[in-house]
Design a protein around this motif. Structure first.
Motif, PDB file in Angstrom:
ATOM      1  N   LEU A 229       0.828  -1.215   0.000  1.00 60.79           N
ATOM      2  CA  LEU A 229       0.000   0.000   0.000  1.00 60.79           C
ATOM      3  C   LEU A 229       0.860   1.262   0.000  1.00 60.79           C
ATOM      4  N   VAL A 230       1.950   1.235   0.785  1.00 61.60           N
ATOM      5  CA  VAL A 230       2.874   2.375   0.822  1.00 61.60           C
ATOM      6  C   VAL A 230       3.456   2.624  -0.567  1.00 61.60           C
ATOM      7  N   TRP A 231       3.870   1.562  -1.217  1.00 59.40           N
ATOM      8  CA  TRP A 231       4.467   1.651  -2.544  1.00 59.40           C
ATOM      9  C   TRP A 231       3.440   2.142  -3.572  1.00 59.40           C
ATOM     10  N   GLN A 232       2.211   1.645  -3.468  1.00 59.80           N
ATOM     11  CA  GLN A 232       1.164   2.053  -4.396  1.00 59.80           C
ATOM     12  C   GLN A 232       0.840   3.537  -4.248  1.00 59.80           C
ATOM     13  N   GLU A 233       0.782   4.021  -3.012  1.00 60.65           N
ATOM     14  CA  GLU A 233       0.526   5.448  -2.777  1.00 60.65           C
ATOM     15  C   GLU A 233       1.643   6.310  -3.350  1.00 60.65           C
ATOM     16  N   TYR A 234       2.875   5.849  -3.182  1.00 63.23           N
ATOM     17  CA  TYR A 234       4.017   6.609  -3.712  1.00 63.23           C
ATOM     18  C   TYR A 234       3.956   6.661  -5.238  1.00 63.23           C
ATOM     19  N   LEU A 235       3.649   5.529  -5.854  1.00 64.21           N
ATOM     20  CA  LEU A 235       3.555   5.495  -7.314  1.00 64.21           C
ATOM     21  C   LEU A 235       2.458   6.435  -7.815  1.00 64.21           C
ATOM     22  N   SER A 236       1.299   6.402  -7.159  1.00 64.53           N
ATOM     23  CA  SER A 236       0.143   7.189  -7.616  1.00 64.53           C
ATOM     24  C   SER A 236       0.279   8.670  -7.316  1.00 64.53           C
ATOM     25  N   ASN A 237       0.823   9.001  -6.134  1.00 60.65           N
ATOM     26  CA  ASN A 237       0.849  10.390  -5.689  1.00 60.65           C
ATOM     27  C   ASN A 237       2.121  11.147  -6.055  1.00 60.65           C
ATOM     28  N   VAL A 238       3.201  10.411  -6.345  1.00 62.56           N
ATOM     29  CA  VAL A 238       4.484  11.066  -6.623  1.00 62.56           C
ATOM     30  C   VAL A 238       4.982  10.739  -8.034  1.00 62.56           C
ATOM     31  N   LEU A 239       5.256   9.450  -8.283  1.00 64.39           N
ATOM     32  CA  LEU A 239       5.873   9.075  -9.552  1.00 64.39           C
ATOM     33  C   LEU A 239       4.992   9.403 -10.759  1.00 64.39           C
ATOM     34  N   LYS A 240       3.699   9.172 -10.616  1.00 57.99           N
ATOM     35  CA  LYS A 240       2.771   9.392 -11.730  1.00 57.99           C
ATOM     36  C   LYS A 240       2.742  10.856 -12.168  1.00 57.99           C
ATOM     37  N   LYS A 241       3.011  11.769 -11.226  1.00 61.62           N
ATOM     38  CA  LYS A 241       2.888  13.195 -11.505  1.00 61.62           C
ATOM     39  C   LYS A 241       4.184  13.824 -12.016  1.00 61.62           C
TER      40      LYS A 241
END
Length: 374
Positions: A345-357
């Motif tokens: 979940l931590v990794w998914q949030e980072y991908l969605s909220n940081v890397l994706k942008k």
């Protein structure tokens, strides 16, 4: 006549079938050049002066040879470490996982004595005998206690030869095992009551220990033992640029040593991996604008090196030989997601909220990481 070493046998990562050659073999040419060019006084038992050891660790020039830096960080900390070993105090290197404690310990021993292999590895199963001595029980039963039946520990041999011994992860050992060092470090003698004798330490003997700050509270060192060490805390790399420099250097060395059949990752790929690790490790983005959840794993510089080396192995054996985002994503997934329930979940949030942008240059890595995390 001794066989003269060729260049191939003395350059880092070549000329040896050992999976992991010790530092004194990997960097034999640099050590020989430093000893040859050394004009300063050498402490008792040392192969080179303190100044030459510093040049070996931090890099510089010796004659016409460029000495590669082994430790990239605060030079003053290295100077303090070397100065400690000149005295009768032992050295304790503290730090987070992956801050090059063992790496620095090995290279100090290699430079000072030409032998970094006198090692005690601290674990929950380490016994006092591994610090002091044990016996060949067949000979002990047949002939009784004798020098021939004695099995000397690495520390015992270092005392006899006046050299350095290394004690890795000392706080992983039980407290009563750690305290076997107190009399050795205080009296500089090792008692062998079965033979009614004591072994004095020769000049040059000392111990370099390492301890992981994440292990605090597991087996805390006693106050009496701590007093016998000079403690130095090795920090994580201060800046993104320094960490990238460290990672690129070590990945290149590993690629040569392991004969990886792929090109070294680009500077952009290294920067992306290091950036992800730094942000998740500190719990915020590099610009300080977003707070992040921290995963349970240890996202150290050493782990970043491992991810990139693993990417090279994938690219060399199952890809085109060029490290791609797809090759790096698998390693990142394994490094970050240690606890399946929490870290995913931590990794998914980072991908969605940081890397994706982030910009287009991050899109391939975001896509590959998202696929791996489904």
């Amino acid at each position: 006549m001794a066989k003269k070493k060729t260049d191939d046998e003395t350059t880092p990562g070549s000329g040896s079938q050992m999976l992991r050659a010790p530092a004194e073999i990997l960097y034999a040419a640099e050590l020989e050049q430093l000893m040859k060019d050394d004009k300063y006084d050498r402490p008792p038992g040392w192969r080179m002066s303190a100044r030459a050891v510093l040049t070996y660790i931090c890099g510089g020039k010796s004659g016409s040879m460029e000495i590669t830096p082994k430790y990239i960080g605060h030079q003053r900390l290295v100077e303090i470490a070397i100065s400690t070993l000149v005295t009768d105090r032992s050295l304790l290197l503290l730090g987070e996982p992956g801050t090059a404690k063992s790496w620095l310990s090995e290279h100090l021993a290699a430079a000072i004595n030409g032998d970094s292999t006198k090692v005690v590895q601290g674990t929950a199963g380490t016994t006092e005998e591994q610090i002091r001595y044990s016996w060949n029980y067949a000979m002990l039963i047949a002939r009784g206690p004798s020098h021939d039946a004695l099995i000397k520990s690495s520390i015992f041999r270092a005392m006899e030869s006046g050299t350095l011994a290394r004690f890795e992860e000392i706080t992983r050992c039980a407290a009563e095992v750690q305290d076997a060092l107190i009399s050795i470090l205080s009296e500089k003698r090792l008692s062998v009551p079965e033979l009614a004798t004591e072994v004095p330490a020769n000049k040059g003997f000392s111990i370099i220990a390492t301890a992981n700050t994440r292990d605090r509270g597991v087996n805390d060192m006693s106050a009496a033992l701590k007093r016998r060490f000079n403690m130095i805390v090795l920090p994580s790399p201060a800046t993104l640029e320094i960490e990238i420099q460290i990672v690129r250097k070590r990945v290149k060395e590993l690629a040569v040593n392991l004969e990886l059949k792929a090109r070294v990752p680009t500077e952009d790929a290294v920067a992306q991996v290091v950036t992800i690790f730094r942000e998740l490790r500190t719990g915020q983005t590099l610009d300080g604008k977003n707070k992040l959840k921290v995963p349970s794993g240890v996202l150290s510089t050493a782990e970043a090196i491992s991810v990139l080396a693993n990417g090279m192995a994938l690219a060399g054996n199952f890809g085109s030989g060029e490290v791609t985002a797809h090759d790096l994503a698998a390693g990142l997934q394994g490094a970050v997601v240690k606890d399946e329930e929490k870290d995913r979940l931590v990794w998914q949030e980072y991908l969605s909220n940081v890397l994706k942008k982030r910009g287009a240059e991050w899109r391939p890595l975001f896509t590959s990481c998202s696929e791996h995390n489904t």
